[in-house]
Design a protein around this motif. Structure first.
Motif, PDB file in Angstrom:
ATOM      1  N   LEU A  53      -2.997 -20.010   2.731  1.00 13.15           N
ATOM      2  CA  LEU A  53      -3.078 -18.583   2.482  1.00 13.15           C
ATOM      3  C   LEU A  53      -4.534 -18.291   2.151  1.00 13.15           C
ATOM      4  N   ARG A  54      -5.149 -17.403   2.882  1.00 11.99           N
ATOM      5  CA  ARG A  54      -6.552 -17.061   2.630  1.00 11.99           C
ATOM      6  C   ARG A  54      -6.617 -15.633   2.092  1.00 11.99           C
ATOM      7  N   PRO A  55      -6.929 -15.505   0.821  1.00 14.24           N
ATOM      8  CA  PRO A  55      -7.030 -14.155   0.259  1.00 14.24           C
ATOM      9  C   PRO A  55      -8.314 -13.469   0.703  1.00 14.24           C
ATOM     10  N   ASN A  56      -8.245 -12.183   0.775  1.00 12.29           N
ATOM     11  CA  ASN A  56      -9.402 -11.351   1.040  1.00 12.29           C
ATOM     12  C   ASN A  56      -9.436 -10.274  -0.018  1.00 12.29           C
ATOM     13  N   VAL A  57     -10.560  -9.652  -0.209  1.00 12.29           N
ATOM     14  CA  VAL A  57     -10.639  -8.583  -1.195  1.00 12.29           C
ATOM     15  C   VAL A  57     -11.072  -7.288  -0.529  1.00 12.29           C
ATOM     16  N   GLN A  58     -10.658  -6.213  -1.152  1.00  5.40           N
ATOM     17  CA  GLN A  58     -10.976  -4.886  -0.660  1.00  5.40           C
ATOM     18  C   GLN A  58     -11.207  -3.995  -1.880  1.00  5.40           C
ATOM     19  N   MET A  59     -12.163  -3.125  -1.791  1.00  4.84           N
ATOM     20  CA  MET A  59     -12.407  -2.201  -2.889  1.00  4.84           C
ATOM     21  C   MET A  59     -11.963  -0.813  -2.453  1.00  4.84           C
ATOM     22  N   ILE A  60     -11.145  -0.193  -3.296  1.00  3.07           N
ATOM     23  CA  ILE A  60     -10.691   1.162  -3.047  1.00  3.07           C
ATOM     24  C   ILE A  60     -10.920   1.956  -4.325  1.00  3.07           C
ATOM     25  N   PHE A  61     -11.757   2.968  -4.230  1.00  6.99           N
ATOM     26  CA  PHE A  61     -12.077   3.836  -5.365  1.00  6.99           C
ATOM     27  C   PHE A  61     -12.471   3.041  -6.606  1.00  6.99           C
ATOM     28  N   GLY A  62     -13.310   2.039  -6.399  1.00  4.17           N
ATOM     29  CA  GLY A  62     -13.833   1.275  -7.519  1.00  4.17           C
ATOM     30  C   GLY A  62     -12.897   0.231  -8.081  1.00  4.17           C
ATOM     31  N   GLU A  63     -11.745   0.049  -7.458  1.00  7.27           N
ATOM     32  CA  GLU A  63     -10.800  -0.959  -7.935  1.00  7.27           C
ATOM     33  C   GLU A  63     -10.632  -2.038  -6.872  1.00  7.27           C
ATOM     34  N   LEU A  64     -10.684  -3.297  -7.340  1.00  2.67           N
ATOM     35  CA  LEU A  64     -10.520  -4.424  -6.426  1.00  2.67           C
ATOM     36  C   LEU A  64      -9.047  -4.657  -6.119  1.00  2.67           C
ATOM     37  N   PHE A  65      -8.780  -4.908  -4.857  1.00  4.59           N
ATOM     38  CA  PHE A  65      -7.456  -5.297  -4.407  1.00  4.59           C
ATOM     39  C   PHE A  65      -7.581  -6.635  -3.696  1.00  4.59           C
ATOM     40  N   MET A  66      -6.557  -7.442  -3.785  1.00  4.40           N
ATOM     41  CA  MET A  66      -6.522  -8.690  -3.059  1.00  4.40           C
ATOM     42  C   MET A  66      -5.553  -8.503  -1.888  1.00  4.40           C
ATOM     43  N   LYS A 125       3.200 -13.275   9.527  1.00  8.46           N
ATOM     44  CA  LYS A 125       3.019 -11.889   9.985  1.00  8.46           C
ATOM     45  C   LYS A 125       3.148 -10.880   8.840  1.00  8.46           C
ATOM     46  N   GLN A 126       3.148 -11.387   7.624  1.00 10.71           N
ATOM     47  CA  GLN A 126       3.305 -10.517   6.474  1.00 10.71           C
ATOM     48  C   GLN A 126       1.969 -10.346   5.751  1.00 10.71           C
ATOM     49  N   ALA A 127       1.826  -9.198   5.116  1.00 12.02           N
ATOM     50  CA  ALA A 127       0.602  -8.933   4.354  1.00 12.02           C
ATOM     51  C   ALA A 127       0.949  -8.096   3.125  1.00 12.02           C
ATOM     52  N   LEU A 128       0.219  -8.368   2.059  1.00 11.82           N
ATOM     53  CA  LEU A 128       0.360  -7.619   0.807  1.00 11.82           C
ATOM     54  C   LEU A 128      -1.009  -7.166   0.346  1.00 11.82           C
ATOM     55  N   ARG A 129      -1.060  -5.983  -0.225  1.00 11.71           N
ATOM     56  CA  ARG A 129      -2.267  -5.535  -0.909  1.00 11.71           C
ATOM     57  C   ARG A 129      -1.880  -5.359  -2.373  1.00 11.71           C
ATOM     58  N   VAL A 130      -2.519  -6.148  -3.244  1.00  7.14           N
ATOM     59  CA  VAL A 130      -2.163  -6.209  -4.659  1.00  7.14           C
ATOM     60  C   VAL A 130      -3.405  -5.910  -5.485  1.00  7.14           C
ATOM     61  N   LYS A 131      -3.256  -5.112  -6.532  1.00  9.64           N
ATOM     62  CA  LYS A 131      -4.376  -4.884  -7.432  1.00  9.64           C
ATOM     63  C   LYS A 131      -4.817  -6.226  -8.005  1.00  9.64           C
ATOM     64  N   PHE A 132      -6.117  -6.454  -7.993  1.00 12.95           N
ATOM     65  CA  PHE A 132      -6.643  -7.721  -8.471  1.00 12.95           C
ATOM     66  C   PHE A 132      -6.258  -7.962  -9.927  1.00 12.95           C
ATOM     67  N   ALA A 133      -6.178  -6.893 -10.706  1.00 10.36           N
ATOM     68  CA  ALA A 133      -5.798  -7.028 -12.123  1.00 10.36           C
ATOM     69  C   ALA A 133      -4.416  -7.659 -12.262  1.00 10.36           C
ATOM     70  N   GLU A 134      -3.514  -7.388 -11.323  1.00 12.62           N
ATOM     71  CA  GLU A 134      -2.184  -7.989 -11.372  1.00 12.62           C
ATOM     72  C   GLU A 134      -2.259  -9.497 -11.122  1.00 12.62           C
ATOM     73  N   ILE A 135      -3.119  -9.896 -10.210  1.00  8.09           N
ATOM     74  CA  ILE A 135      -3.302 -11.336  -9.935  1.00  8.09           C
ATOM     75  C   ILE A 135      -3.899 -12.010 -11.163  1.00  8.09           C
ATOM     76  N   GLU A 136      -4.885 -11.375 -11.787  1.00  5.42           N
ATOM     77  CA  GLU A 136      -5.509 -11.963 -12.968  1.00  5.42           C
ATOM     78  C   GLU A 136      -4.505 -12.167 -14.105  1.00  5.42           C
ATOM     79  N   ARG A 137      -3.549 -11.275 -14.223  1.00  4.37           N
ATOM     80  CA  ARG A 137      -2.565 -11.356 -15.317  1.00  4.37           C
ATOM     81  C   ARG A 137      -1.535 -12.469 -15.106  1.00  4.37           C
ATOM     82  N   CYS A 138      -1.384 -12.957 -13.888  1.00  4.06           N
ATOM     83  CA  CYS A 138      -0.362 -13.985 -13.608  1.00  4.06           C
ATOM     84  C   CYS A 138      -0.787 -15.344 -14.117  1.00  4.06           C
TER      85      CYS A 138
END
Length: 169
Positions: A137-150, A156-169
């Motif tokens: 699994l290769r994560p990528n990052v994206q910035m939307i309105f100053g917030e990082l998403f992973m 064939k599946q994809a998820l966009r998750v707030k990076f803060a949620e990943i950090e909390r896990c």
């Protein structure tokens, strides 16, 4: 407060570069948490996101309007530049970050290494994905309105998750 500090500290010399690149619109917002959580005397981290289009800057500002430190800075306005320079001073109550990552490859390697277990825990808890030991699994990052998403892609599946949620896990 700021869990993962990924962005460059903003420096006065970047103003001239932004003007040269015609990225004359900056949106400010609190970086790494709600403004009411900062202790007295602690510097307030502010994230600056640059735009070459005023309309996009205004849309970003509207998306973070609840943040009392959100604003649009026009680098063609001397008063705005003066205020920005004032905020950069050592005795200022602000610490300014620029929404720029200098070395993207190093950043991606750090994500893979440092957050691999967090990503695994997040996927186990929140998806039905069962990734085999031989699959990657290769994560990528994206910035939307100053917030990082992973961005997590598997098969064939994809998820966009707030990076803060990943950090909390």
């Amino acid at each position: 407060m700021i869990m993962g500090n990924f962005f460059e500290l903003f420096q006065e010399r970047y103003i001239a570069r932004l003007l040269l690149l015609k990225k004359t619109w900056l949106v400010t917002q609190t970086y790494g948490g709600q403004s009411e959580h900062f202790e007295r005397g602690q510097k307030i981290p502010i994230l600056l996101t640059d735009y070459d289009d005023k309309g996009l800057a205004v849309i970003h500002k509207a998306a973070v309007k609840a943040d009392c430190f959100s604003s649009v800075i026009d680098l063609n306005n001397k008063r705005h530049i003066d205020k920005l320079v004032e905020m950069l001073q050592a005795d200022s109550r602000y610490l300014l970050y620029w929404a720029v990552v200098q070395d993207r490859e190093r950043f991606k390697r750090m994500l893979d290494r440092k957050y691999k277990d967090n990503i695994r825990r997040y996927l186990q808890t929140n998806t039905d994905w069962r990734i085999g030991a031989d699959e990657h699994l290769r994560p990528n990052v994206q910035m939307i309105f100053g917030e990082l998403f992973m961005i997590l892609k598997w098969r064939k599946q994809a998820l966009r998750v707030k990076f803060a949620e990943i950090e909390r896990c």
